[in-house]
Motif scaffolding. Structure first.
Motif, PDB file in Angstrom:
ATOM      1  N   LYS A   1       7.042  82.677  15.525  1.00  0.00           N
ATOM      2  CA  LYS A   1       8.171  83.344  16.174  1.00  0.00           C
ATOM      3  C   LYS A   1       7.012  84.151  17.539  1.00  0.00           C
ATOM      4  CE  LYS A   1       9.741  84.376  11.217  1.00  0.00           C
ATOM      5  NZ  LYS A   1       9.073  85.295  10.370  1.00  0.00           N
ATOM      6  N   GLY A   2       7.284  83.435  18.310  1.00  0.00           N
ATOM      7  CA  GLY A   2       6.985  84.664  19.700  1.00  0.00           C
ATOM      8  C   GLY A   2       4.757  83.319  19.666  1.00  0.00           C
ATOM      9  N   VAL A   3       4.536  82.621  18.862  1.00  0.00           N
ATOM     10  CA  VAL A   3       3.264  82.350  18.897  1.00  0.00           C
ATOM     11  C   VAL A   3       2.227  82.277  20.128  1.00  0.00           C
ATOM     12  CG1 VAL A   3       1.254  81.065  18.202  1.00  0.00           C
ATOM     13  CG2 VAL A   3       2.738  81.885  17.005  1.00  0.00           C
ATOM     14  N   ASN A   4       1.331  82.971  20.277  1.00  0.00           N
ATOM     15  CA  ASN A   4       0.126  83.744  21.566  1.00  0.00           C
ATOM     16  C   ASN A   4      -1.262  82.141  21.695  1.00  0.00           C
ATOM     17  OD1 ASN A   4       1.748  84.322  23.942  1.00  0.00           O
ATOM     18  ND2 ASN A   4       2.208  85.885  23.078  1.00  0.00           N
ATOM     19  N   LEU A   5      -2.148  82.135  22.274  1.00  0.00           N
ATOM     20  CA  LEU A   5      -3.323  80.801  21.948  1.00  0.00           C
ATOM     21  C   LEU A   5      -3.610  80.689  22.851  1.00  0.00           C
ATOM     22  CD1 LEU A   5      -3.848  79.258  18.513  1.00  0.00           C
ATOM     23  CD2 LEU A   5      -4.442  77.938  20.452  1.00  0.00           C
ATOM     24  N   THR A   6      -4.801  80.330  22.640  1.00  0.00           N
ATOM     25  CA  THR A   6      -5.815  80.165  23.617  1.00  0.00           C
ATOM     26  C   THR A   6      -6.506  79.025  23.015  1.00  0.00           C
ATOM     27  OG1 THR A   6      -7.106  81.740  24.814  1.00  0.00           O
ATOM     28  CG2 THR A   6      -4.761  81.322  25.746  1.00  0.00           C
ATOM     29  N   VAL A   7      -7.239  77.831  24.591  1.00  0.00           N
ATOM     30  CA  VAL A   7      -8.337  77.252  23.611  1.00  0.00           C
ATOM     31  C   VAL A   7      -9.143  77.116  25.166  1.00  0.00           C
ATOM     32  CG1 VAL A   7      -9.367  75.191  22.722  1.00  0.00           C
ATOM     33  CG2 VAL A   7      -7.324  76.446  21.364  1.00  0.00           C
ATOM     34  N   GLY A   8     -10.476  77.513  24.930  1.00  0.00           N
ATOM     35  CA  GLY A   8     -11.203  77.269  26.299  1.00  0.00           C
ATOM     36  C   GLY A   8     -11.478  75.389  26.182  1.00  0.00           C
ATOM     37  N   GLU A   9     -12.557  75.560  27.197  1.00  0.00           N
ATOM     38  CA  GLU A   9     -13.140  74.154  27.254  1.00  0.00           C
ATOM     39  C   GLU A   9     -14.549  73.863  26.452  1.00  0.00           C
ATOM     40  OE1 GLU A   9     -13.412  69.841  30.529  1.00  0.00           O
ATOM     41  OE2 GLU A   9     -13.105  72.307  30.935  1.00  0.00           O
ATOM     42  N   GLY A  10     -14.146  73.019  25.838  1.00  0.00           N
ATOM     43  CA  GLY A  10     -15.756  73.791  25.095  1.00  0.00           C
ATOM     44  C   GLY A  10     -16.180  74.272  23.622  1.00  0.00           C
ATOM     45  N   GLU A  11     -14.550  75.222  23.686  1.00  0.00           N
ATOM     46  CA  GLU A  11     -14.770  75.790  22.293  1.00  0.00           C
ATOM     47  C   GLU A  11     -14.240  75.374  21.050  1.00  0.00           C
ATOM     48  OE1 GLU A  11     -13.439  80.635  23.252  1.00  0.00           O
ATOM     49  OE2 GLU A  11     -11.992  78.782  23.488  1.00  0.00           O
ATOM     50  N   VAL A  12     -14.600  75.768  20.104  1.00  0.00           N
ATOM     51  CA  VAL A  12     -14.224  75.245  18.904  1.00  0.00           C
ATOM     52  C   VAL A  12     -13.321  76.931  17.777  1.00  0.00           C
ATOM     53  CG1 VAL A  12     -14.550  74.857  16.473  1.00  0.00           C
ATOM     54  CG2 VAL A  12     -16.008  73.793  18.379  1.00  0.00           C
TER      55      VAL A  12
ATOM     56  N   VAL B   1     -16.452  67.719   2.049  1.00  0.00           N
ATOM     57  CA  VAL B   1     -16.151  68.428   2.846  1.00  0.00           C
ATOM     58  C   VAL B   1     -17.601  69.419   4.352  1.00  0.00           C
ATOM     59  CG1 VAL B   1     -15.365  71.345   3.711  1.00  0.00           C
ATOM     60  CG2 VAL B   1     -14.455  69.980   1.927  1.00  0.00           C
ATOM     61  N   GLN B   2     -18.879  69.007   3.600  1.00  0.00           N
ATOM     62  CA  GLN B   2     -19.890  69.846   4.063  1.00  0.00           C
ATOM     63  C   GLN B   2     -20.007  68.454   5.558  1.00  0.00           C
ATOM     64  OE1 GLN B   2     -21.641  72.627   4.314  1.00  0.00           O
ATOM     65  NE2 GLN B   2     -22.536  72.429   5.722  1.00  0.00           N
ATOM     66  N   GLN B   3     -20.388  67.643   4.803  1.00  0.00           N
ATOM     67  CA  GLN B   3     -20.592  66.676   6.327  1.00  0.00           C
ATOM     68  C   GLN B   3     -19.317  66.369   7.110  1.00  0.00           C
ATOM     69  OE1 GLN B   3     -20.461  62.719   3.179  1.00  0.00           O
ATOM     70  NE2 GLN B   3     -22.262  63.158   2.500  1.00  0.00           N
ATOM     71  N   ILE B   4     -18.397  66.668   6.799  1.00  0.00           N
ATOM     72  CA  ILE B   4     -16.982  66.269   7.659  1.00  0.00           C
ATOM     73  C   ILE B   4     -16.860  67.246   9.092  1.00  0.00           C
ATOM     74  CG2 ILE B   4     -14.661  66.938   8.682  1.00  0.00           C
ATOM     75  CD1 ILE B   4     -15.304  63.961   7.102  1.00  0.00           C
TER      76      ILE B   4
ATOM     77  N   ARG C   1     -18.839  69.290  13.783  1.00  0.00           N
ATOM     78  CA  ARG C   1     -20.007  70.667  15.506  1.00  0.00           C
ATOM     79  C   ARG C   1     -20.248  68.762  16.410  1.00  0.00           C
ATOM     80  NH1 ARG C   1     -22.462  74.891  14.813  1.00  0.00           N
ATOM     81  NH2 ARG C   1     -21.670  75.687  12.265  1.00  0.00           N
ATOM     82  N   GLU C   2     -20.938  68.145  15.465  1.00  0.00           N
ATOM     83  CA  GLU C   2     -21.667  67.769  16.384  1.00  0.00           C
ATOM     84  C   GLU C   2     -20.412  66.976  17.272  1.00  0.00           C
ATOM     85  OE1 GLU C   2     -24.007  63.650  16.610  1.00  0.00           O
ATOM     86  OE2 GLU C   2     -23.795  64.020  14.234  1.00  0.00           O
ATOM     87  N   ILE C   3     -19.718  66.305  16.942  1.00  0.00           N
ATOM     88  CA  ILE C   3     -18.079  66.214  17.874  1.00  0.00           C
ATOM     89  C   ILE C   3     -17.747  67.409  19.672  1.00  0.00           C
ATOM     90  CG2 ILE C   3     -16.284  65.671  18.306  1.00  0.00           C
ATOM     91  CD1 ILE C   3     -15.456  64.350  15.396  1.00  0.00           C
ATOM     92  N   ASN C   4     -17.857  68.593  18.903  1.00  0.00           N
ATOM     93  CA  ASN C   4     -17.786  69.979  19.277  1.00  0.00           C
ATOM     94  C   ASN C   4     -19.213  69.442  20.561  1.00  0.00           C
ATOM     95  OD1 ASN C   4     -18.399  72.940  19.660  1.00  0.00           O
ATOM     96  ND2 ASN C   4     -16.917  71.902  20.686  1.00  0.00           N
ATOM     97  N   GLU C   5     -20.487  69.346  20.195  1.00  0.00           N
ATOM     98  CA  GLU C   5     -21.715  69.275  20.807  1.00  0.00           C
ATOM     99  C   GLU C   5     -21.319  68.306  21.288  1.00  0.00           C
ATOM    100  OE1 GLU C   5     -24.647  69.666  18.134  1.00  0.00           O
ATOM    101  OE2 GLU C   5     -24.405  71.538  17.528  1.00  0.00           O
ATOM    102  N   GLN C   6     -20.886  66.763  21.404  1.00  0.00           N
ATOM    103  CA  GLN C   6     -21.008  65.938  22.602  1.00  0.00           C
ATOM    104  C   GLN C   6     -19.814  66.031  23.427  1.00  0.00           C
ATOM    105  OE1 GLN C   6     -19.845  62.359  19.731  1.00  0.00           O
ATOM    106  NE2 GLN C   6     -22.095  62.430  19.311  1.00  0.00           N
ATOM    107  N   GLY C   7     -19.305  67.413  23.630  1.00  0.00           N
ATOM    108  CA  GLY C   7     -18.350  67.804  24.550  1.00  0.00           C
ATOM    109  C   GLY C   7     -16.921  67.719  23.825  1.00  0.00           C
ATOM    110  N   THR C   8     -16.690  67.272  23.246  1.00  0.00           N
ATOM    111  CA  THR C   8     -15.094  67.162  22.549  1.00  0.00           C
ATOM    112  C   THR C   8     -14.592  68.919  21.859  1.00  0.00           C
ATOM    113  OG1 THR C   8     -14.866  64.934  21.418  1.00  0.00           O
ATOM    114  CG2 THR C   8     -12.784  66.441  21.126  1.00  0.00           C
TER     115      THR C   8
END
Length: 255
Positions: free
Chosen positions: A37-48, A187-190, A195-202
């Motif tokens: 119902k009117g969702v607004n959302l942004t994701v910046g490059e490199g963010e989680v 879950v902890q391992q995942i 975090r590592e995937i994000n640190e690699q640039g995704t």
């Protein structure tokens, strides 16, 4: 109607950089039922960015709309400032967007290696470096590369689903409930691997009911209730907010 064309060039950096992903005033329906119902959302490059909410709040619908699996009745989905809500989900993979769906959805009768190769279907042939990256992130998959995916444990299937998405070289990875049904240690391992995937640039947009894990990983977060964003803030601020703690961390808010 012609298929929209999307530039593959990255946006310029800086404070005024165009968000990698932007959802503008999304209204999405299942028949007569309005799910968003009117969702607004942004994701910046490199963010989680974490997307929190109870069952039925619209979290999965938001991801499915972002990745082209659902079409909004009104509103816009933009990738690097260009509209993509007219592009089918299988076409969006070509523009470096990956989606790890709820429930893993691995190809049960195919091997681990065949599942991973399917993740690279948009490429002429899988890149051996990408396969090596997945096996480095998930050593269990390397050990089970010839095993049928349907015989893996739940945690191994989740690893495979993430690895398969990574084979498509995504710059933006959408993840829907990656911890669902998994033991706490897995879950902890995942989350350590995310975090590592994000640190690699995704860049990651993460739907997760485990609010504590999600907000410890995320830079920012949004809270959805009945198809609407009711809160958004830096992850640390949300993690300490008594309303979030009461609703999603099981705390009464009483001292």
């Amino acid at each position: 109607m012609s298929t929209p064309q999307l530039s593959k060039q990255p946006a310029a950096g800086g404070a005024d950089a165009v968000p990698l992903l932007e959802l503008r005033d999304l209204h999405v329906f299942y028949g007569a039922i309005e799910a968003l119902k009117g969702v607004n959302l942004t994701v910046g490059e490199g963010e989680v960015v974490a997307l929190l909410g109870a069952n039925g709040a619209g979290k999965s619908t938001t991801l499915k709309t972002a990745s082209g699996m659902l079409s909004p009745r009104t509103g816009e989905v933009l990738l690097r400032g260009e509209r993509i809500d007219g592009i089918a989900s299988h076409e969006l993979v070509k523009f470096a967007m990956g989606h790890v769906p709820e429930g893993r959805r691995v190809f049960a009768r195919m091997s681990v290696l065949e599942n991973l190769r399917m993740g690279a279907y948009r490429l002429r042939r899988p890149d051996p470096d990408d396969l090596d990256r997945v096996f480095t992130l998930f050593p269990r998959l390397a050990d089970r590369r010839r095993q049928l995916a349907g015989t893996l444990s739940g945690g191994e299937q989740q690893m495979l689903a993430i690895g398969r998405a990574l084979m498509g070289k995504p710059e933006l990875l959408l993840l829907d409930e990656p911890s669902m049904g998994l033991a706490p240690l897995i879950v902890q391992q995942i989350f350590e691997i995310l975090r590592e995937i994000n640190e690699q640039g995704t860049t990651l947009l993460l739907v997760e009911q485990n609010a504590a894990q999600a907000l410890q990983l995320a830079d920012r977060g949004y809270v959805l209730e009945t198809g609407q964003v009711v809160m958004s803030d830096q992850a640390g601020a949300l993690l300490s907010d008594p309303r979030v703690r009461a609703a999603y961390l099981g705390e009464s808010g009483e001292h």
